[in-house]
Write a protein that holds these residues in place. Structure first.
Motif, mmCIF file in Angstrom:
data_model
loop_
_atom_site.group_PDB
_atom_site.id
_atom_site.type_symbol
_atom_site.label_atom_id
_atom_site.label_comp_id
_atom_site.label_asym_id
_atom_site.label_seq_id
_atom_site.Cartn_x
_atom_site.Cartn_y
_atom_site.Cartn_z
ATOM 1 N N MET A 1 0.746 -1.092 -0.090
ATOM 2 C CA MET A 1 -0.336 0.235 0.019
ATOM 3 C C MET A 1 0.240 1.260 0.273
ATOM 4 S SD MET A 1 -3.194 -0.229 -0.401
ATOM 5 C CE MET A 1 -3.989 0.811 0.471
ATOM 6 N N GLN A 2 2.119 1.022 0.995
ATOM 7 C CA GLN A 2 3.092 2.530 0.456
ATOM 8 C C GLN A 2 3.804 2.328 -0.488
ATOM 9 O OE1 GLN A 2 5.432 1.205 4.053
ATOM 10 N NE2 GLN A 2 4.348 2.771 5.120
ATOM 11 N N ASN A 3 4.027 1.277 -1.273
ATOM 12 C CA ASN A 3 4.740 1.806 -2.111
ATOM 13 C C ASN A 3 3.830 2.065 -3.184
ATOM 14 O OD1 ASN A 3 6.606 0.875 -1.965
ATOM 15 N ND2 ASN A 3 6.186 -1.647 -2.527
ATOM 16 N N LEU A 4 2.033 1.394 -3.194
ATOM 17 C CA LEU A 4 1.074 2.075 -4.317
ATOM 18 C C LEU A 4 0.582 3.386 -4.008
ATOM 19 C CD1 LEU A 4 -1.791 -1.084 -4.556
ATOM 20 C CD2 LEU A 4 0.331 -0.791 -5.988
ATOM 21 N N LYS A 5 1.351 3.909 -2.833
ATOM 22 C CA LYS A 5 0.737 4.851 -2.593
ATOM 23 C C LYS A 5 2.300 6.022 -2.868
ATOM 24 C CE LYS A 5 -0.660 9.052 1.623
ATOM 25 N NZ LYS A 5 -0.018 8.494 3.175
ATOM 26 N N ALA A 6 2.488 5.651 -2.731
ATOM 27 C CA ALA A 6 4.167 6.379 -3.902
ATOM 28 C C ALA A 6 4.028 6.508 -5.591
ATOM 29 C CB ALA A 6 5.521 5.806 -3.310
ATOM 30 N N ASP A 7 4.087 5.181 -5.909
ATOM 31 C CA ASP A 7 3.593 5.573 -6.899
ATOM 32 C C ASP A 7 2.483 6.423 -7.327
ATOM 33 O OD1 ASP A 7 5.908 3.543 -7.066
ATOM 34 O OD2 ASP A 7 4.163 1.589 -7.955
ATOM 35 N N ASN A 8 1.510 6.259 -6.592
ATOM 36 C CA ASN A 8 -0.193 6.819 -6.743
ATOM 37 C C ASN A 8 0.458 8.682 -7.263
ATOM 38 O OD1 ASN A 8 -1.235 5.333 -7.038
ATOM 39 N ND2 ASN A 8 -2.502 5.265 -5.407
ATOM 40 N N GLU A 9 1.395 9.168 -5.685
ATOM 41 C CA GLU A 9 1.966 10.082 -5.904
ATOM 42 C C GLU A 9 2.913 10.404 -7.020
ATOM 43 O OE1 GLU A 9 1.110 12.265 -3.459
ATOM 44 O OE2 GLU A 9 -0.334 11.507 -2.594
ATOM 45 N N LYS A 10 3.606 9.379 -8.112
ATOM 46 C CA LYS A 10 4.831 9.840 -8.757
ATOM 47 C C LYS A 10 3.597 10.771 -9.973
ATOM 48 C CE LYS A 10 8.768 7.246 -11.006
ATOM 49 N NZ LYS A 10 9.049 6.849 -11.348
ATOM 50 N N LEU A 11 2.545 9.465 -9.564
ATOM 51 C CA LEU A 11 1.775 9.188 -11.105
ATOM 52 C C LEU A 11 0.990 10.675 -11.118
ATOM 53 C CD1 LEU A 11 0.221 5.695 -11.902
ATOM 54 C CD2 LEU A 11 1.913 6.718 -13.589
ATOM 55 N N LEU A 12 0.414 10.777 -9.825
ATOM 56 C CA LEU A 12 -0.280 12.334 -10.240
ATOM 57 C C LEU A 12 0.594 13.884 -10.230
ATOM 58 C CD1 LEU A 12 -2.794 13.386 -9.176
ATOM 59 C CD2 LEU A 12 -2.413 13.872 -6.969
ATOM 60 N N GLN A 13 2.415 12.845 -10.053
ATOM 61 C CA GLN A 13 2.293 14.725 -10.436
ATOM 62 C C GLN A 13 3.217 14.444 -11.853
ATOM 63 O OE1 GLN A 13 3.944 16.570 -8.018
ATOM 64 N NE2 GLN A 13 5.338 18.135 -9.470
ATOM 65 N N GLU A 14 3.742 13.401 -12.462
ATOM 66 C CA GLU A 14 4.002 12.910 -13.604
ATOM 67 C C GLU A 14 2.192 13.602 -14.377
ATOM 68 O OE1 GLU A 14 4.523 8.881 -14.956
ATOM 69 O OE2 GLU A 14 6.761 9.403 -13.912
ATOM 70 N N ALA A 15 1.447 13.375 -14.247
ATOM 71 C CA ALA A 15 -0.088 13.844 -14.961
ATOM 72 C C ALA A 15 0.056 16.006 -14.342
ATOM 73 C CB ALA A 15 -1.075 13.432 -14.351
ATOM 74 N N ARG A 16 0.294 15.614 -13.552
ATOM 75 C CA ARG A 16 -0.025 16.998 -13.636
ATOM 76 C C ARG A 16 1.657 18.198 -14.618
ATOM 77 N NH1 ARG A 16 0.228 17.060 -7.288
ATOM 78 N NH2 ARG A 16 -1.818 17.391 -6.560
ATOM 79 N N ILE A 17 2.484 17.521 -14.277
ATOM 80 C CA ILE A 17 3.392 18.448 -15.168
ATOM 81 C C ILE A 17 2.787 17.704 -16.871
ATOM 82 C CG2 ILE A 17 5.782 17.329 -16.258
ATOM 83 C CD1 ILE A 17 6.904 16.690 -12.754
ATOM 84 N N GLU A 18 2.193 17.277 -16.918
ATOM 85 C CA GLU A 18 2.191 16.628 -18.200
ATOM 86 C C GLU A 18 1.027 17.206 -18.299
ATOM 87 O OE1 GLU A 18 0.410 12.837 -21.112
ATOM 88 O OE2 GLU A 18 0.867 12.959 -19.146
ATOM 89 N N ARG A 19 -0.139 17.452 -17.596
ATOM 90 C CA ARG A 19 -1.032 19.181 -17.793
ATOM 91 C C ARG A 19 -0.144 20.246 -17.892
ATOM 92 N NH1 ARG A 19 -4.671 20.493 -12.689
ATOM 93 N NH2 ARG A 19 -1.805 21.303 -13.022
ATOM 94 N N ASP A 20 0.356 20.115 -17.288
ATOM 95 C CA ASP A 20 1.002 21.757 -17.002
ATOM 96 C C ASP A 20 1.206 22.224 -18.549
ATOM 97 O OD1 ASP A 20 0.184 22.477 -14.494
ATOM 98 O OD2 ASP A 20 2.137 21.981 -13.501
ATOM 99 N N ALA A 21 2.431 20.933 -19.939
ATOM 100 C CA ALA A 21 2.780 21.267 -20.605
ATOM 101 C C ALA A 21 2.114 21.103 -21.950
ATOM 102 C CB ALA A 21 3.832 20.076 -20.714
ATOM 103 N N LEU A 22 0.734 20.380 -21.284
ATOM 104 C CA LEU A 22 -0.567 20.357 -22.687
ATOM 105 C C LEU A 22 -1.030 22.316 -22.112
ATOM 106 C CD1 LEU A 22 -2.187 16.633 -22.012
ATOM 107 C CD2 LEU A 22 -0.064 18.406 -24.173
ATOM 108 N N LEU A 23 -1.102 21.932 -21.325
ATOM 109 C CA LEU A 23 -1.965 23.223 -21.236
ATOM 110 C C LEU A 23 -0.964 24.922 -21.421
ATOM 111 C CD1 LEU A 23 -3.731 23.188 -17.573
ATOM 112 C CD2 LEU A 23 -4.886 23.590 -19.966
ATOM 113 N N ARG A 24 0.053 25.119 -21.251
ATOM 114 C CA ARG A 24 1.330 25.824 -22.414
ATOM 115 C C ARG A 24 1.377 25.233 -24.072
ATOM 116 N NH1 ARG A 24 5.970 23.313 -20.490
ATOM 117 N NH2 ARG A 24 5.082 23.235 -18.133
ATOM 118 N N GLU A 25 1.277 24.679 -24.530
ATOM 119 C CA GLU A 25 1.065 24.378 -25.221
ATOM 120 C C GLU A 25 -0.322 24.575 -26.140
ATOM 121 O OE1 GLU A 25 1.622 20.709 -29.006
ATOM 122 O OE2 GLU A 25 2.456 20.045 -26.340
ATOM 123 N N ALA A 26 -1.167 24.369 -25.386
ATOM 124 C CA ALA A 26 -2.568 25.147 -25.945
ATOM 125 C C ALA A 26 -2.550 27.033 -25.504
ATOM 126 C CB ALA A 26 -3.457 24.034 -25.155
#
Length: 164
Positions: free
Chosen positions: A58-83
């Motif tokens: 669960m801790q690993n999944l939580k860390a992975d989820n946080e990592k994925l969430l951070q990557e998703a935020r970065i990708e979202r910001d990049a997409l918004l910047r590109e748009a």
């Protein structure tokens, strides 16, 4: 017989019965009881280990989820910047195209105005020339209708010719 006083025979037989009971218990009861206790202890230990593994997972999944969430935020910001960049570029391109079209329309209008002006000037010149010729014809006719005036006109013209 006194109940409180121990006798050796009774003590001996009680000891033998107790030893036989312990041997029977050891042979038939202790092994299954200890086996059941051991099985229960193993299942409890397995459950604890599973719970610990689940906690770690669960801790690993939580860390992975946080990592994925951070990557998703970065990708979202990049997409918004590109748009935003695409939007700004489209607006700039549209503005430049509109300015270019406006300049082209203005240039065409100026050319059309100049052409119409030139045509109007030519028409005015033609009309002035026609009017001048008509006036000259009328003046000459009137001048030539009278013989004295004709002579006078011829003399004036001859004077002008010699003067030039």
């Amino acid at each position: 017989m006194d109940l409180i006083t121990p006798e050796i025979g009774l003590f001996f037989w009680q000891t033998i019965v107790f030893l036989v009971l312990i041997i029977l218990m050891a042979k038939f009861a202790w092994k299954p009881i200890l086996g059941a206790v051991k099985t229960r202890e193993d299942s409890i230990n397995d459950a604890l280990a599973s719970a610990e593994n689940a906690k770690k997972e669960m801790q690993n999944l939580k860390a992975d989820n946080e990592k994925l969430l951070q990557e998703a935020r970065i990708e979202r910001d990049a997409l918004l910047r590109e748009a935003r960049e695409i939007k700004d570029k489209m607006i700039a391109d549209a503005g430049a195209e509109a300015q270019e079209k406006a300049n082209h329309i203005v240039a065409q209008a100026q050319t059309t105005i100049q052409n119409e002006k030139n045509a109007a000037m030519a028409d005015i010149k033609n009309q002035v020339a026609s009017l001048s010729i008509e006036i000259a014809e009328k003046v000459v006719r009137e001048e030539l209708s009278n013989k004295d005036k004709q002579r006078k006109l011829v003399e004036v013209m001859l004077d002008d010719v010699t003067l030039n």
